[in-house]
Design an enzyme around this catalytic site. Sequence first.
Site, mmCIF file in Angstrom:
data_model
loop_
_atom_site.group_PDB
_atom_site.id
_atom_site.type_symbol
_atom_site.label_atom_id
_atom_site.label_comp_id
_atom_site.label_asym_id
_atom_site.label_seq_id
_atom_site.Cartn_x
_atom_site.Cartn_y
_atom_site.Cartn_z
ATOM 1 N N GLY A 188 1.648 17.701 7.369
ATOM 2 C CA GLY A 188 0.983 18.091 8.689
ATOM 3 C C GLY A 188 -0.410 18.239 8.720
ATOM 4 N N GLU A 219 -1.628 14.475 8.152
ATOM 5 C CA GLU A 219 -1.196 13.965 9.833
ATOM 6 C C GLU A 219 -2.283 14.607 10.905
ATOM 7 O OE1 GLU A 219 2.813 15.516 9.480
ATOM 8 O OE2 GLU A 219 3.554 13.422 9.835
ATOM 9 N N ALA A 244 2.644 21.384 7.547
ATOM 10 C CA ALA A 244 3.325 22.425 8.556
ATOM 11 C C ALA A 244 3.855 23.347 7.703
ATOM 12 C CB ALA A 244 4.233 21.636 9.362
ATOM 13 N N GLU A 265 6.512 15.474 2.156
ATOM 14 C CA GLU A 265 7.878 16.051 2.986
ATOM 15 C C GLU A 265 9.023 15.585 2.274
ATOM 16 O OE1 GLU A 265 5.138 14.509 4.367
ATOM 17 O OE2 GLU A 265 4.761 15.607 6.267
HETATM 18 N N1 CAA Z 1 3.747 26.142 4.230
HETATM 19 C C1 CAA Z 1 3.870 27.465 3.986
HETATM 20 N N2 CAA Z 1 3.149 28.053 2.883
HETATM 21 C C2 CAA Z 1 2.621 27.225 2.242
HETATM 22 C C3 CAA Z 1 2.468 25.902 2.516
HETATM 23 C C4 CAA Z 1 3.146 25.314 3.532
HETATM 24 N N3 CAA Z 1 3.002 24.173 3.803
HETATM 25 N N4 CAA Z 1 1.605 25.492 1.431
HETATM 26 C C5 CAA Z 1 1.258 26.352 0.544
HETATM 27 N N5 CAA Z 1 1.738 27.519 0.953
HETATM 28 C C6 CAA Z 1 1.547 28.905 0.508
HETATM 29 C C7 CAA Z 1 2.546 29.097 -0.627
HETATM 30 O O1 CAA Z 1 3.800 29.509 -0.428
HETATM 31 C C8 CAA Z 1 1.719 30.148 -1.268
HETATM 32 O O2 CAA Z 1 2.067 31.538 -0.611
HETATM 33 P P1 CAA Z 1 2.517 32.833 -1.425
HETATM 34 O O3 CAA Z 1 1.226 33.083 -2.082
HETATM 35 O O4 CAA Z 1 2.812 33.815 -0.383
HETATM 36 O O5 CAA Z 1 3.628 32.466 -2.313
HETATM 37 C C9 CAA Z 1 0.368 30.039 -0.885
HETATM 38 O O6 CAA Z 1 0.291 29.181 0.047
HETATM 39 C C10 CAA Z 1 -0.541 29.288 -1.999
HETATM 40 O O7 CAA Z 1 0.083 28.360 -2.254
HETATM 41 P P2 CAA Z 1 0.655 27.789 -3.885
HETATM 42 O O8 CAA Z 1 0.522 29.116 -4.754
HETATM 43 O O9 CAA Z 1 1.575 26.871 -3.876
HETATM 44 O O10 CAA Z 1 -0.613 26.929 -4.311
HETATM 45 P P3 CAA Z 1 -0.966 25.961 -5.332
HETATM 46 O O11 CAA Z 1 -2.571 25.609 -5.714
HETATM 47 O O12 CAA Z 1 -0.393 26.402 -6.831
HETATM 48 O O13 CAA Z 1 -0.400 24.818 -5.007
HETATM 49 C C11 CAA Z 1 0.094 23.022 -3.220
HETATM 50 C C12 CAA Z 1 -0.970 23.949 -3.865
HETATM 51 C C13 CAA Z 1 0.159 21.784 -4.197
HETATM 52 C C14 CAA Z 1 -0.675 22.538 -2.053
HETATM 53 C C15 CAA Z 1 1.464 23.685 -2.778
HETATM 54 O O14 CAA Z 1 1.119 24.650 -2.170
HETATM 55 C C16 CAA Z 1 2.332 22.830 -1.922
HETATM 56 O O15 CAA Z 1 2.935 21.933 -2.622
HETATM 57 N N6 CAA Z 1 2.308 23.136 -0.707
HETATM 58 C C17 CAA Z 1 3.347 22.491 0.256
HETATM 59 C C18 CAA Z 1 2.911 21.015 0.487
HETATM 60 C C19 CAA Z 1 3.766 20.193 1.401
HETATM 61 O O16 CAA Z 1 5.085 20.144 1.158
HETATM 62 N N7 CAA Z 1 3.366 20.091 2.439
HETATM 63 C C20 CAA Z 1 4.389 19.414 3.780
HETATM 64 C C21 CAA Z 1 4.835 20.497 4.542
HETATM 65 S S1 CAA Z 1 6.138 19.872 5.627
HETATM 66 C C22 CAA Z 1 5.324 18.877 6.896
HETATM 67 O O17 CAA Z 1 4.277 19.111 6.935
HETATM 68 C C23 CAA Z 1 6.214 18.308 7.906
HETATM 69 C C24 CAA Z 1 5.271 17.550 8.952
HETATM 70 O O18 CAA Z 1 5.168 16.358 8.876
HETATM 71 C C25 CAA Z 1 5.066 18.105 10.350
#
Ligand code: CAA
Length: 258
Positions: A109, A112, A66, A132
């Site tokens: 998400g 999911e 998400a 998360e």
């Molecule tokens: N939401 C918003 N933006 C996101 C995102 C997310 N879930 N995941 C990645 N992005 C964005 C980053 O912020 C980044 O944007 P900027 O260039 O503007 O900074 C861009 O995508 C590229 O991401 P990274 O630079 O972080 O890429 P990476 O290859 O170094 O890492 C990754 C990849 C490990 C997937 C890392 O992006 C990450 O950990 N993302 C978050 C994963 C996460 O925590 N997901 C759970 C979200 S909460 C949820 O989903 C709740 C639910 O159950 C409904």
Amino acid sequence: MTYETILADTRDGGVGLITINRPQALNALNSTVVAEINTALDGFEKDAAIGCIVITGSEKAFAAGADIKEMQDLTFPQTYLDDFITAWDRVAGRRKPIIAAVSGFALGGGCELAMMCDFIIASETAKFGQPEIKLGVLPGAGGTQRLTRFVGKAKAMEMCLTGRMMDAEEAERSGLVSRIVPAADLLEDALKTARGIAGMSIPVAMMVKESVNRAYETTLAEGVRFERRVFHAVFATADQKEGMSAFVDKRKPDFKDA
Ligand code: CAA
């Protein structure tokens, strides 16, 4: 119809294809993506020619969760009043079969969403996780429930408590994905699989989906009773006559979805 965050089109053989398309955010699922997926699914469900749907992302990410930037300032009353995330459940409630074709990250998400589909075909680069907890929250689109049903308590608990990712091989071994294919073949393989399903009797394929899903909702005795009633009901279809006659006549069936 043009969308802001997805691509949606129909493919040969009765297949609807949805491609999540927010590369700048690794396909993070904001409310626009979810609304657009639902609009596209509404269209495919109404289209009598479509028998199966594929949801995919990019090579790097199916969806990285998400959208954290959209969520970070939300308050409890906002999430409660807007019934935040509940729109996602409409994907799980669809009646036509949906395949998730997953390459790269399927996190939070994203994992999911993939689990809301009927089965997952993964590329060898796929990575699944429910990270998360690292954000100070927990899965909110069914992750604690569906992941546990797929992979069992030990792995689901570990993944949700530590946020560790599972690679494609572990995911296949654990029952989360049905098959692993080379990354370059993922979409073609998923489309071919979807074409195969769409070429069956569409109502019967829908009954199969409904019946398998019963296994997750009810007792064994009730589930078997449900299956038996549906099995009896298919004998009222022309497609049952066609399918069995084609077998006896040694020819390919020509299902009319009737
Ligand atoms: N939401 C918003 N933006 C996101 C995102 C997310 N879930 N995941 C990645 N992005 C964005 C980053 O912020 C980044 O944007 P900027 O260039 O503007 O900074 C861009 O995508 C590229 O991401 P990274 O630079 O972080 O890429 P990476 O290859 O170094 O890492 C990754 C990849 C490990 C997937 C890392 O992006 C990450 O950990 N993302 C978050 C994963 C996460 O925590 N997901 C759970 C979200 S909460 C949820 O989903 C709740 C639910 O159950 C409904």
